[in-house]
Design an enzyme around this catalytic site. Structure first.
Site, mmCIF file in Angstrom:
data_model
loop_
_atom_site.group_PDB
_atom_site.id
_atom_site.type_symbol
_atom_site.label_atom_id
_atom_site.label_comp_id
_atom_site.label_asym_id
_atom_site.label_seq_id
_atom_site.Cartn_x
_atom_site.Cartn_y
_atom_site.Cartn_z
ATOM 1 C CG ASP A 1 43.300 15.031 -13.915
ATOM 2 O OD1 ASP A 1 42.234 15.674 -13.969
ATOM 3 O OD2 ASP A 1 44.220 15.183 -14.736
ATOM 4 C CG ASP B 1 44.094 22.567 -12.371
ATOM 5 O OD1 ASP B 1 44.128 23.453 -11.495
ATOM 6 O OD2 ASP B 1 43.044 22.200 -12.912
ATOM 7 N N GLY C 1 46.644 18.798 -23.117
ATOM 8 C CA GLY C 1 46.017 19.040 -24.406
ATOM 9 C C GLY C 1 45.559 17.794 -25.128
#
Lengths: 377, 377
Positions: B268, B93, B218
Site C-alpha cells: 500500500d 491499518d 517499519g
C-alpha cells in the site's frame, strides 16, 4: 446587417419558450444552463460527468485562457474543444467581466481596457477586436462582444456611459467577427444597469446592429432578485423574439425559473460547482448544507428519486464526513450533484414548456424548495 | 494456534509468486497494490475509478476514521464498505503508524499508546485491544495488529524494545480478534528496523503466534532502497510460505518490482495519489513532471498505448496547463493515471509470474523507466 439565425423556438408557454440552437459542435436545447469551465476545466468534475449530467454546452473564460495557457497556444493545439476534450458546443465570454473583477491597474478607455495580469503582472490591452480574435483562436461556438459592466448600485451617469461605450464596442466587435467560419455565432450584450430606459435603448440599438443572439449583462452583480427580475421583464420585450436570449452569470435555481418565465433561454453560473465546494447541495428539497451536524448519522441519500447516481447512491452521513474532513471527493461529488440538479431543472422546464404546463411545473418546483429538506431522523 | 488460511499461491517464478487471497468482500489477486483511502475516500478519485483501474482491495486508515467520523458511527451506518460504497475487500491499518506521525503528546506504554487527536486535541488511548475493536467496528476484511514503528536510523536498543513490545501487542491483538466473523483476517507485523537478526526473530515469533498473514512494517521510513530490499531479503525466509506477505507503506514502482522479486505479495502507498496531486505522472517511461515547460505545447498523450482513458486521451499540454493553473481536474486526472499505472504494473507482474517470465518482464520494465520519457518535440 442581419446575421443568419441558428435558433428555432419550438414551444412557448406564456413568456417562457423552449428551442434549439444549432452550433458548430452540436445542438443546444433551451432553456439551457451552461456550467462554467473557468480555466479550461470544470472544478472537481470530469468532462464525461458534464455530458452525463445532461449539459449540451459549457462556458469558457476568455480572460483566464488568454493569460494561461494563451489563446495562440490553444489555437495551435487545435482549439478549446480538442484541448479540453469537451467536444460539444462552447460559449466564451469576452474577458471583460473578469478584467473588471480580477485584473490589477485596469483602465477603461475608448479603445479598450488595459490591465495587468493577476498571475504575473504583464501589461495587456483588451480591445473589442482583440477579444474577438482571442475567441476565434479558442474556436468557441459562441463568442461574446467586449462590454463594460458596472457593479450595482451605481450612478446613472456611469451606467449610461458604460452602456454607450458597450454599444460602440458592439459595432467594432461585429466588424471584427466578419469572416468567422460559418455557423459560429456572436452575441451582443445589453447593458444599462437597473435603468429600464437605458436597458431598452441598449437592446434596440444592439438589435439594429444585428447579432446571432443577445445577452443581458450586468445583472447578478449585487442587486436584489426582485430588481433583476424587473429589469429582465422590462428588457425582454425590446429583444428580438427569434434570437436566443442569454442572462449572464445567473444564478440560483429560483433565479433560473423566474428568468425562464420571463423569456430567457440561456444561463451560466459558477454556483453549482462553487457551492458544491463549500458543502452545499441543490436538490428538489432546496439548498442543503451538508456541513450541518444533522446529517452526521443519516444513512439516507440526498434524494432517493434522483436520476444522478451520487445523489441517490451516497448517504448524507458520508457526504457530511467528506465535507467535514475536507476530502476532495466531497467537493467532487457535490459539484456533480449540483450540476446534475441544474440540468434536470432545465430539462424539467423544457419539457413543461413544450407540454404547456410550465406554470404547474414552476409551482410544484417552488413548493418543493419551500417545503425544505427531509425531516431529520 | 493456527488460523484458517485464505491464501493460495497459484504460481511461482524464482522468489516471486502470484496468488489469490479470498476475503469476505471478494478475491484479491496478488501481488496486489492497495490504493490508500485515508479518511474513507481516495483523494481526487471516485470509487468507480479505483475499481476500473483494476484494484481489488483498498486500504483505510484506522487513526483517521476513529477520530472522524468515529468507528462506532461507521458501525451504526453498516460498516466501512456501506459507508463509502466501496464494496470490495478493504484492509485497515491499526492506527499505530499515524499516531506516531500525526498525533500530539503521544506516549507509548506497555498498555498502549496515549495521544491527543490532531483534529481537536481530545485525549485518546489506543491499545492493541481497542485497535482490534475499532477495526471490527469498521468491518474491514483484513485487520492489522497494533505495533510500534521506529523511524530509521535509530539506536539498536530502541529498535529492539519496539520490536519486543510489538510482539507482546501481537499476542494481545490475536486474543482480541477471537470471535471475529468467519473469513475476516488479522495480520501480524514484523518489526526490527534495519537489523536482520531482530527481523528474523520478530518473524519467527509472529509465526509462532499464528496470523492469517504477515506484514513487514517499519520500512520505507527514511532508509535507502538498498537497505529496504536487503531487509526484505533477510526477513522473507523466516516468514510462513503459505501466508500472504505484506510490505507496508511501499512504494515507488521500482520498489514494488524489487519487493515482488523477493517474495512480497501485498503493498500500500499514498504515492500514486500524492504525487499525482503534485503534477507527477507514473508511466512506462518512468516518472514525468507535468509542471515542466517542455510539455506546454505537446499535443501527445502521456502514453498512447495505455489502456487508461486519461493516459491516452489528454494531451500533455492540457495536463501541463491544469497543473500550472492549480485546477483540481489536474490532480484528479493524474491521480487516476497513477493508480491505473500501478495496477497495470501489478497485473503485468501477476501475468509474468504465472507465465514464468517475471525476469524478462522486470528487465523490460526497468529498461523502459531508465530510457525515460519521450523525446521533446
Amino acid at each position: 446587417m442581419s446575421l443568419p439565425n441558428h435558433f428555432e423556438v419550438v414551444g412557448r408557454d406564456g413568456e417562457a419558450r423552449t428551442g434549439l440552437l444549432t452550433a458548430p459542435h452540436g445542438v443546444v436545447r433551451t432553456p439551457a444552463f451552461m456550467p462554467v469551465g473557468t480555466q479550461g476545466a470544470m472544478k472537481g468534475l470530469q468532462w464525461c460527468e458534464i455530458r452525463d449530467a445532461g449539459a449540451d454546452i459549457v462556458l469558457g473564460n476568455t480572460y483566464h485562457l488568454m493569460l494561461r495557457p494563451g489563446a495562440e497556444r490553444i489555437a495551435e493545439l487545435g482549439g478549446l474543444q480538442r484541448f479540453t476534450t469537451w467536444d460539444g458546443p462552447m460559449l466564451t465570454d469576452s474577458g471583460g467581466f473578469q478584467v473588471m473583477s480580477l485584473a490589477q491597474l485596469r483602465k477603461v478607455k475608448e479603445h479598450g481596457v488595459t490591465f495587468r495580469s493577476h498571475i504575473d503582472g504583464t501589461a495587456i490591452e483588451l480591445t473589442p477586436e482583440r477579444a474577438i480574435e482571442v475567441q476565434r483562436l479558442l474556436g468557441s461556438d459562441i463568442a461574446m462582444q467586449l462590454d463594460e459592466c458596472v457593479r450595482l448600485p451605481a450612478e446613472h451617469g456611469d451606467i449610461e456611459r458604460a452602456m454607450q461605450l458597450s454599444l460602440r464596442w458592439a459595432e467594432r466587435s461585429k466588424r471584427a467577427f466578419e469572416g468567422a467560419p460559418a455557423g459560429h455565432m456572436l452575441f451582443g450584450i445589453i447593458q444599462g444597469g437597473d435603468d429600464p430606459e437605458l436597458r431598452r435603448a441598449s437592446a434596440r440599438a444592439l438589435a439594429g446592429i444585428g447579432f446571432h443572439g443577445y445577452a443581458i449583462g450586468g445583472l447578478a452583480v449585487g442587486e436584489p432578485q426582485a430588481v433583476m427580475l424587473a429589469i429582465i421583464e422590462e428588457t425582454v420585450p425590446s429583444m428580438p423574439t427569434d434570437r436566443p436570449r442569454y442572462l449572464m452569470g445567473v444564478g440560483t435555481p429560483d433565479d433560473l425559473v423566474g428568468a425562464v418565465a420571463r423569456g430567457i433561454d440561456m444561463f451560466d453560473c459558477v454556483m453549482p460547482t462553487r457551492n458544491g465546494r463549500h458543502g452545499m447541495a441543490f436538490t428538489r428539497f432546496g439548498q442543503i448544507n451538508l456541513r450541518n451536524a444533522r446529517h452526521a448519522d443519516d444513512p439516507r441519500p440526498l434524494d432517493e428519486e434522483s436520476s444522478w447516481p451520487a445523489t441517490r447512491g451516497y448517504s448524507r452521513a458520508y457526504l457530511h464526513h467528506l465535507v467535514r474532513s475536507g476530502e476532495t471527493l466531497g467537493a467532487m461529488l457535490l459539484s456533480g450533484i449540483n450540476v446534475a440538479y441544474y440540468q434536470s431543472l432545465m430539462q424539467g422546464m423544457r419539457a413543461a414548456i413544450a407540454d404547456g404546463t410550465f406554470q404547474q411545473f414552476r409551482e410544484r418546483t417552488l413548493e418543493g424548495w419551500s417545503r425544505g429538506d427531509l425531516a431529520a431522523r
